[in-house]
Motif scaffolding. Structure first.
Motif, short mmCIF file in Angstrom:
data_model
loop_
_atom_site.label_atom_id
_atom_site.label_comp_id
_atom_site.label_asym_id
_atom_site.label_seq_id
_atom_site.Cartn_x
_atom_site.Cartn_y
_atom_site.Cartn_z
N THR A 189 0.85 -1.18 0.00
CA THR A 189 0.00 0.00 0.00
C THR A 189 0.90 1.24 0.00
O THR A 189 2.12 1.13 -0.01
N GLY A 190 0.28 2.39 0.00
CA GLY A 190 1.06 3.63 0.08
C GLY A 190 1.59 4.12 -1.25
O GLY A 190 2.43 5.02 -1.29
N MET A 191 1.14 3.55 -2.35
CA MET A 191 1.54 4.03 -3.66
C MET A 191 0.58 5.12 -4.12
O MET A 191 -0.45 5.37 -3.49
N GLY A 192 0.92 5.76 -5.24
CA GLY A 192 0.06 6.80 -5.78
C GLY A 192 -0.98 6.20 -6.71
O GLY A 192 -2.11 5.90 -6.30
N LYS A 193 -0.62 6.01 -7.96
CA LYS A 193 -1.51 5.39 -8.93
C LYS A 193 -0.78 4.24 -9.62
O LYS A 193 -0.25 4.38 -10.71
N PRO A 194 -0.73 3.07 -8.98
CA PRO A 194 -0.08 1.91 -9.60
C PRO A 194 -0.90 1.44 -10.80
O PRO A 194 -2.13 1.32 -10.72
N VAL A 195 -0.21 1.18 -11.90
CA VAL A 195 -0.90 0.80 -13.13
C VAL A 195 -0.41 -0.56 -13.62
O VAL A 195 -1.07 -1.57 -13.47
N GLY A 196 0.77 -0.60 -14.23
CA GLY A 196 1.28 -1.85 -14.77
C GLY A 196 1.97 -2.69 -13.72
O GLY A 196 2.55 -2.18 -12.77
N VAL A 197 1.94 -4.01 -13.92
CA VAL A 197 2.63 -4.93 -13.02
C VAL A 197 3.20 -6.07 -13.85
O VAL A 197 2.53 -6.62 -14.72
N VAL A 198 4.47 -6.40 -13.59
CA VAL A 198 5.18 -7.48 -14.27
C VAL A 198 5.89 -8.32 -13.23
O VAL A 198 6.51 -7.77 -12.30
N VAL A 199 5.81 -9.63 -13.36
CA VAL A 199 6.52 -10.55 -12.48
C VAL A 199 7.59 -11.26 -13.29
O VAL A 199 7.30 -11.86 -14.33
N SER A 200 8.82 -11.20 -12.83
CA SER A 200 9.94 -11.87 -13.48
C SER A 200 10.70 -12.64 -12.43
O SER A 200 11.45 -12.06 -11.64
N GLY A 201 10.49 -13.96 -12.37
CA GLY A 201 11.09 -14.75 -11.31
C GLY A 201 10.51 -14.33 -9.97
O GLY A 201 9.29 -14.32 -9.77
N ASP A 202 11.38 -13.94 -9.05
CA ASP A 202 10.92 -13.49 -7.73
C ASP A 202 10.75 -11.97 -7.68
O ASP A 202 10.34 -11.44 -6.65
#
Length: 312
Positions: A189-202
């Motif tokens: 939490t505590g972010m502004g406007k999170p948009v994209g998310v990518v997972v690469s390994g860990d």
């Protein structure tokens, strides 16, 4: 019996060798060309209001969300799209579908933004429509989603009240696609406007549009924490990031500046690689076919495009 002279035999052998070598070279270069060639002509999407895009790694099929008809479109070749599934739309808020992702069980998940009252995550069933997963908070405005297994995904979200700044985070959705339900647990939490998310390994990368940064963190640390964390390392500073895609080698691709697409290298350096977009939205990588798909969304009434870039 007919016999060739020694000189004639040698000339014949040389000719045969030249033919064989030429054939091998032609075959080798022909295979290389067919595996890497990409037609980069933009695909006009007449009557479509696209946003999210995803590629099925198993066959290279491309999927788009369409706000014009609250639906998902599919193309087997990345160029000719046809209706694939309808997304239920509640009365009131406008249509705004966002990112798509495939999980390990090949369930296709789609996100509805929701405008603060009707956000949702759907399991898309093709001709059978789409099933809304009960459980996720509908007041959260959702944009990005990334599967992390066969029954789990990360969802970016934010809330906004009046003139107050947006605040958001990333949650873990654990779902049962067959039963059509999910649970939601906040990881950051505590972010502004999170948009994209990518997972690469860990490693998890999240673009924060309000702060013009991409942050990164350990997925294992997030999952093991008893409470949501509020701090993540700044990986890159970038102007106007949006939905993102990763190439599996540590590089990220996202909207940047006012009308461009940028590549973020594994060291966090940012390079502008394409310009002159109406509005770059969803991004998807097809590493097997060396392609990068980018949604170029036009203003209302204009023609949007799917741009195809060679993946280096």
């Amino acid at each position: 019996m007919f016999r060739l002279s020694t000189a004639t035999s040698e000339r014949l052998v040389r000719c045969l060798l030249q033919v064989l070598i030429a054939g091998v070279i032609a075959q080798t270069f022909g295979c290389a060309s067919s595996s890497t060639a990409t037609d980069t002509t933009p695909v006009a999407l007449e009557g479509v209001r696209p946003n999210g895009v995803a590629v099925d790694a198993s066959d290279g099929a491309v999927y788009l969300t369409d706000d014009a008809k609250s639906s998902v479109l599919r193309s087997s070749d990345g160029r000719t799209f046809a209706p694939y599934a309808s997304i239920p739309q509640p009365p009131g808020p406008g249509i705004s579908l966002s990112q798509l992702t495939f999980d390990d069980a090949r369930n296709l998940l789609a996100v509805r933004f929701g405008f603060g009252s009707a956000s949702a995550v759907f399991d898309v069933k093709g001709a059978n429509g789409a099933i809304m997963l009960s459980g996720p908070n509908p007041a959260r405005r959702r944009l990005g989603i990334a599967a992390i297994g066969s029954q789990q995904a990360l969802s970016t979200w934010f809330v906004k009240e009046g003139s107050a700044p947006a605040t958001g985070g990333v949650s873990l959705l654990t779902y049962d696609a067959a039963a059509g339900r999910a649970t939601e647990r906040d990881l950051i939490t505590g972010m502004g406007k999170p948009v994209g998310v990518v997972v690469s390994g860990d490693t998890v990368f999240v673009s924060d549009q309000a702060r013009n940064v991409i942050v990164r963190a350990s997925l294992a640390n997030w999952l093991q924490s008893a409470q949501p964390v509020t701090v993540a390392d700044t990986f890159a500073k970038i102007e106007n990031p949006d939905l993102m895609a990763g190439d599996g080698q540590g590089a990220l691709y996202t909207h940047c500046k006012s009308a461009s697409l940028c590549k973020v290298a594994p060291d966090g350096s940012v390079n502008e690689i394409a310009t002159d977009f109406h509005d770059a939205r969803g991004v998807a990588v097809d590493p097997a076919r060396h392609r990068l798909y980018v949604v170029d969304r036009a203003a209302a009434g204009g023609t949007s495009y799917l741009r195809i870039l060679p993946l280096n």
